[in-house]
Design a protein around this motif. Structure first.
Motif, short mmCIF file in Angstrom:
data_model
loop_
_atom_site.label_atom_id
_atom_site.label_comp_id
_atom_site.label_asym_id
_atom_site.label_seq_id
_atom_site.Cartn_x
_atom_site.Cartn_y
_atom_site.Cartn_z
N LEU A 240 -17.08 -24.58 -1.15
CA LEU A 240 -16.11 -25.65 -1.35
C LEU A 240 -15.64 -25.76 -2.79
O LEU A 240 -14.61 -26.37 -3.07
CB LEU A 240 -16.73 -26.98 -0.92
N SER A 241 -16.37 -25.15 -3.73
CA SER A 241 -15.98 -25.23 -5.13
C SER A 241 -14.94 -24.19 -5.52
O SER A 241 -14.33 -24.28 -6.59
CB SER A 241 -17.22 -25.07 -6.03
N LEU A 242 -14.70 -23.21 -4.67
CA LEU A 242 -13.80 -22.10 -5.00
C LEU A 242 -12.42 -22.32 -4.40
O LEU A 242 -11.95 -21.56 -3.56
CB LEU A 242 -14.40 -20.78 -4.52
N LYS A 243 -11.75 -23.36 -4.86
CA LYS A 243 -10.45 -23.71 -4.30
C LYS A 243 -9.35 -22.75 -4.71
O LYS A 243 -8.36 -22.59 -3.99
CB LYS A 243 -10.07 -25.14 -4.70
N ASP A 244 -9.49 -22.13 -5.87
CA ASP A 244 -8.44 -21.24 -6.38
C ASP A 244 -9.02 -19.91 -6.86
O ASP A 244 -8.58 -19.35 -7.85
CB ASP A 244 -7.65 -21.91 -7.50
N MET A 245 -10.03 -19.43 -6.13
CA MET A 245 -10.72 -18.23 -6.57
C MET A 245 -11.35 -17.50 -5.39
O MET A 245 -11.86 -18.11 -4.47
CB MET A 245 -11.83 -18.63 -7.57
N HIS A 246 -11.27 -16.17 -5.41
CA HIS A 246 -12.04 -15.33 -4.50
C HIS A 246 -13.10 -14.62 -5.33
O HIS A 246 -12.77 -13.99 -6.34
CB HIS A 246 -11.15 -14.28 -3.82
N VAL A 247 -14.33 -14.72 -4.93
CA VAL A 247 -15.43 -14.10 -5.68
C VAL A 247 -16.06 -13.01 -4.82
O VAL A 247 -16.48 -13.27 -3.68
CB VAL A 247 -16.50 -15.14 -6.08
N VAL A 248 -16.10 -11.80 -5.35
CA VAL A 248 -16.68 -10.66 -4.63
C VAL A 248 -17.84 -10.10 -5.44
O VAL A 248 -17.67 -9.72 -6.60
CB VAL A 248 -15.64 -9.56 -4.37
N ARG B 106 -17.02 -10.18 -9.38
CA ARG B 106 -15.59 -10.21 -9.66
C ARG B 106 -14.98 -11.53 -9.24
O ARG B 106 -15.12 -11.94 -8.09
CB ARG B 106 -14.89 -9.07 -8.92
N GLU B 107 -14.30 -12.19 -10.17
CA GLU B 107 -13.62 -13.46 -9.90
C GLU B 107 -12.13 -13.20 -9.91
O GLU B 107 -11.55 -12.83 -10.93
CB GLU B 107 -14.01 -14.50 -10.94
N ASN B 108 -11.51 -13.40 -8.76
CA ASN B 108 -10.10 -13.06 -8.57
C ASN B 108 -9.31 -14.35 -8.33
O ASN B 108 -9.47 -14.99 -7.28
CB ASN B 108 -9.97 -12.12 -7.38
N PRO B 109 -8.49 -14.80 -9.28
CA PRO B 109 -7.71 -16.02 -9.08
C PRO B 109 -6.85 -15.92 -7.83
O PRO B 109 -6.32 -14.86 -7.51
CB PRO B 109 -6.85 -16.11 -10.35
N ALA B 110 -6.71 -17.05 -7.13
CA ALA B 110 -5.92 -17.07 -5.90
C ALA B 110 -5.30 -18.44 -5.72
O ALA B 110 -5.87 -19.46 -6.14
CB ALA B 110 -6.81 -16.73 -4.69
N GLN B 111 -4.15 -18.47 -5.11
CA GLN B 111 -3.54 -19.75 -4.77
C GLN B 111 -4.40 -20.44 -3.70
O GLN B 111 -5.00 -19.77 -2.86
CB GLN B 111 -2.12 -19.53 -4.24
N PRO B 112 -4.50 -21.77 -3.74
CA PRO B 112 -5.30 -22.47 -2.74
C PRO B 112 -4.89 -22.09 -1.32
O PRO B 112 -3.72 -22.11 -0.96
CB PRO B 112 -5.00 -23.95 -3.03
N GLY B 113 -5.87 -21.68 -0.53
CA GLY B 113 -5.63 -21.32 0.85
C GLY B 113 -5.12 -19.90 1.07
O GLY B 113 -4.93 -19.48 2.20
N ALA B 114 -4.93 -19.14 -0.02
CA ALA B 114 -4.38 -17.79 0.11
C ALA B 114 -5.46 -16.81 0.56
O ALA B 114 -6.62 -16.93 0.17
CB ALA B 114 -3.79 -17.33 -1.22
N SER C 110 -4.75 -12.80 -6.69
CA SER C 110 -3.67 -12.33 -7.55
C SER C 110 -3.87 -10.90 -8.01
O SER C 110 -2.93 -10.09 -8.03
CB SER C 110 -3.56 -13.25 -8.77
N ALA C 111 -5.10 -10.55 -8.41
CA ALA C 111 -5.35 -9.20 -8.91
C ALA C 111 -5.19 -8.16 -7.80
O ALA C 111 -4.79 -7.02 -8.07
CB ALA C 111 -6.75 -9.11 -9.52
N THR C 112 -5.48 -8.55 -6.58
CA THR C 112 -5.35 -7.62 -5.46
C THR C 112 -3.90 -7.24 -5.24
O THR C 112 -3.58 -6.08 -4.91
CB THR C 112 -5.94 -8.24 -4.18
N VAL C 113 -3.00 -8.19 -5.42
CA VAL C 113 -1.57 -7.91 -5.27
C VAL C 113 -1.16 -6.82 -6.26
O VAL C 113 -0.44 -5.87 -5.91
CB VAL C 113 -0.75 -9.19 -5.51
N CYS D 10 -14.49 -9.61 -14.39
CA CYS D 10 -15.57 -8.89 -13.74
C CYS D 10 -16.72 -8.74 -14.69
O CYS D 10 -16.54 -8.43 -15.86
CB CYS D 10 -15.10 -7.51 -13.28
N SER D 11 -17.92 -9.01 -14.21
CA SER D 11 -19.13 -8.69 -14.97
C SER D 11 -19.92 -7.69 -14.17
O SER D 11 -19.93 -7.72 -12.95
CB SER D 11 -19.96 -9.95 -15.21
#
Length: 356
Positions: free
Chosen positions: A221-229, A250-258, A262-265, A346-347
């Protein structure tokens, strides 16, 4: 990266799917394609109305079964795994195919049909790495026989999931809920749009494949604008008994609900460039072929002889789990590629005394 030479004959590209990824690719092809030797020849979307006002009418393809009339060299799928299930074979009859939904390849029937079509029509199947970090490292370790386990965890807000089957009614309890943990093959049909990173990992590690690469899907629930892999892999124990291990976060910024970060695009554009000119681009690229295919000539992609520099080294011919030779020893022309991984935060932690 080696300087590329623009093909004298433009490579004709069709895009299947006009969501966020498709819109980005179409925009770049229209703006940058001509100078890169790429010509956009069609865009198809299940809902044609979505293309209105943004895709030139002459480029809108209303019926995917008529794609041959546009004479594409490469078709890029960025829609849904169902497109690969339903139309992958037909596409390969007329063009090379860049699969943006590799979760489709978890279905063994689809996989076999694509291999047979690739053999029959001499076209190539490519798989984009998408959000998977460290693809080439995974591939090299697997090829050397040193990969013993691989685990990929994808976490994001529940609004970013498009779940089906039993997961569609999954109960979110607490701030962080594990929705699935098990073989990637079992996850793909339940989360076809949220398991592509894990499917790419299964293809990069054919010794483990879809049945032994572990996928974990987490609602956070805390990752509203992020995809973490998180990607965790282990190799065999060393002389001291400690195993080689790598963990990337890896922390990938994303629009809420997307569904797509962004980096994947951005990474997909690099994959498209690699698939459109695989014999001349110095990308993280590797062709997967059996011994018969390795001895045969690659398909002519329209370049002059001076442009046909060899691809990066082939994987050693051996059974390849999800990507294997078809019965009878006929060549299966399939390739695994991706763009530069210099995207997103990414770390990486390595243990075992050496980096991959």
């Amino acid at each position: 990266m080696a300087t590329s030479v623009v093909p004298q004959v433009p490579q004709k590209v069709g895009v299947v799917g006009y969501g966020r990824l498709g819109q980005s690719l179409v925009s770049r092809l229209l703006a940058q394609g001509p100078e890169l030797g790429l010509e956009l020849v069609f865009v198809w979307n299940r809902d044609p109305g979505r293309m209105a006002g943004s895709v030139p009418p002459a480029l809108q393809l209303q019926d995917l079964t008529t794609l041959k009339e546009r004479h594409p060299d490469l078709v890029v799928e960025v829609a849904h795994p169902n497109i690969i299930h339903e139309s992958g074979v037909q596409i390969l009859r007329h063009a090379n195919l860049l699969v943006g939904s590799p979760s489709a390849l978890a279905d063994q029937t689809t996989e076999q049909q694509l291999m047979e079509a690739s053999n029959c029509w001499g076209h190539t199947v490519f798989v984009a790495r998408g959000a998977l970090w460290g693809t080439e490292d995974i591939r090299r370790l697997d090829a050397s026989g040193g990969l013993q386990s691989l685990r990929v965890t994808m976490a994001t807000h529940p609004d970013g999931f498009r779940l089906e089957g039993s997961l569609a009614a999954a109960h979110i309890s607490g701030p962080r809920t594990v929705l699935y943990e098990g073989p990637v093959r079992g996850l793909c049909p339940l989360a076809p749009r949220n398991s592509n990173t894990m499917a790419a990992a299964a293809l990069a590690a054919p010794s483990l494949g879809f049945d032994r690469v572990i996928g974990v899907l987490v609602a956070d629930l805390s990752l509203k604008d992020m995809h973490v892999v998180d990607v965790e892999l282990k190799g065999p124990p060393g002389p001291t008994g400690h195993s080689f291990a790598v963990h990337t976060h890896r922390e990938n910024p994303a629009q809420p609900g997307a569904v797509t970060g962004s980096a994947t695009v951005t990474a997909f554009w690099g994959s498209l460039l690699g698939a459109s000119r695989p014999l001349q681009e110095s990308l993280d690229f590797c062709a997967l072929q059996n011994s018969h295919a390795a001895a045969s000539s690659p398909p002519d992609l329209g370049f002059t002889s001076a442009d046909k520099s060899p691809p990066l080294p082939l994987l050693s011919p051996r059974p390849l789990s999800a990507l294997q030779s078809v019965p009878g020893g006929l060549p299966y022309r399939a390739s695994y590629l991706g763009a530069s991984e210099a995207f997103g935060n990414c770390s990486q932690e390595c243990s075992g005394g050496r980096e991959l």
